[in-house]
Design a protein around this motif. Structure first.
Motif, short mmCIF file in Angstrom:
data_model
loop_
_atom_site.label_atom_id
_atom_site.label_comp_id
_atom_site.label_asym_id
_atom_site.label_seq_id
_atom_site.Cartn_x
_atom_site.Cartn_y
_atom_site.Cartn_z
N MET A 177 44.40 32.73 -37.31
CA MET A 177 43.39 31.85 -37.87
C MET A 177 42.46 32.64 -38.78
N ALA A 178 42.13 32.03 -39.89
CA ALA A 178 41.19 32.64 -40.83
C ALA A 178 39.77 32.20 -40.48
N LEU A 179 38.80 32.96 -40.94
CA LEU A 179 37.40 32.70 -40.61
C LEU A 179 36.54 32.96 -41.84
N ILE A 180 35.56 32.07 -42.07
CA ILE A 180 34.50 32.36 -43.04
C ILE A 180 33.17 32.16 -42.34
N ALA A 181 32.17 32.86 -42.84
CA ALA A 181 30.81 32.73 -42.32
C ALA A 181 29.89 32.51 -43.51
N VAL A 182 28.93 31.61 -43.33
CA VAL A 182 27.98 31.28 -44.40
C VAL A 182 26.59 31.28 -43.79
N ALA A 183 25.64 31.91 -44.46
CA ALA A 183 24.25 31.93 -44.00
C ALA A 183 23.42 30.99 -44.87
N PHE A 184 22.65 30.15 -44.23
CA PHE A 184 21.76 29.21 -44.92
C PHE A 184 20.34 29.42 -44.42
N PRO A 185 19.38 29.61 -45.31
CA PRO A 185 17.99 29.70 -44.85
C PRO A 185 17.49 28.32 -44.43
N ILE A 186 16.57 28.31 -43.48
CA ILE A 186 15.85 27.07 -43.17
C ILE A 186 14.62 27.09 -44.05
N ALA A 187 14.48 26.08 -44.90
CA ALA A 187 13.38 26.03 -45.86
C ALA A 187 12.04 25.98 -45.12
N PRO A 188 10.99 26.51 -45.73
CA PRO A 188 9.67 26.46 -45.10
C PRO A 188 9.29 25.03 -44.70
N GLY A 189 8.79 24.90 -43.49
CA GLY A 189 8.37 23.60 -42.98
C GLY A 189 9.49 22.73 -42.45
N GLN A 190 10.72 23.24 -42.41
CA GLN A 190 11.88 22.43 -42.00
C GLN A 190 12.44 22.79 -40.61
N SER A 191 11.79 23.69 -39.88
CA SER A 191 12.32 24.10 -38.58
C SER A 191 12.40 22.95 -37.59
N ALA A 192 11.35 22.14 -37.50
CA ALA A 192 11.36 21.01 -36.56
C ALA A 192 12.45 20.02 -36.94
N HIS A 193 12.61 19.78 -38.25
CA HIS A 193 13.67 18.89 -38.74
C HIS A 193 15.03 19.44 -38.33
N TRP A 194 15.25 20.76 -38.51
CA TRP A 194 16.53 21.37 -38.15
C TRP A 194 16.82 21.19 -36.67
N HIS A 195 15.83 21.46 -35.81
CA HIS A 195 16.03 21.35 -34.37
C HIS A 195 16.34 19.90 -33.97
N ALA A 196 15.66 18.94 -34.57
CA ALA A 196 15.92 17.53 -34.27
C ALA A 196 17.33 17.14 -34.72
#
Length: 114
Positions: A1-20
């Motif tokens: 199996m092949a694998l890729i990894a991608v990193a995405f920043p959480i934009a300022p003020g978006q942490s609560a949105h991400w967790h929800a």
């Protein structure tokens, strides 16, 4: 199996949105999430990494051709995929509606490789 990894920043003020959003993906929308990845033959794992520069999300996709699967995910137009893409774009502050012409990350070392 092949694998890729991608990193995405959480934009300022978006942490609560991400967790929800993640709570929804792990709860009421889990079946849709799993089905959407199964439909494109990929396994997704997501990690949260706190850094001095802010939180980052690290997404791994594993399958026979994870880059092709990633492209298929970005081009899906069903209700779940539109909902997922809208939230991802808002949270990460990037436009995920544009197709990628190359892999978003590069493997630089593999302990199992030559």
């Amino acid at each position: 199996m092949a694998l890729i990894a991608v990193a995405f920043p959480i934009a300022p003020g978006q942490s609560a949105h991400w967790h929800a959003w993640i709570d929804e993906l792990k709860g009421s929308r889990r079946a849709e999430f799993v089905a959407s990845r199964r439909d494109v033959d990929v396994r997704e794992r997501t990690f949260l990494q706190s850094t001095p520069m802010g939180d980052m999300v690290i997404v791994t996709l594993e399958g026979d051709d994870p880059m092709a699967s990633f492209g298929k995910l970005l081009s899906k137009d069903d209700e779940f995929s539109r909902w997922f893409g809208k939230n991802a774009s808002e949270i990460h502050g990037i436009d995920l509606s544009q197709p990628m012409s190359e892999a978003p990350s590069a493997l630089v070392i593999d302990s199992a490789g030559a």
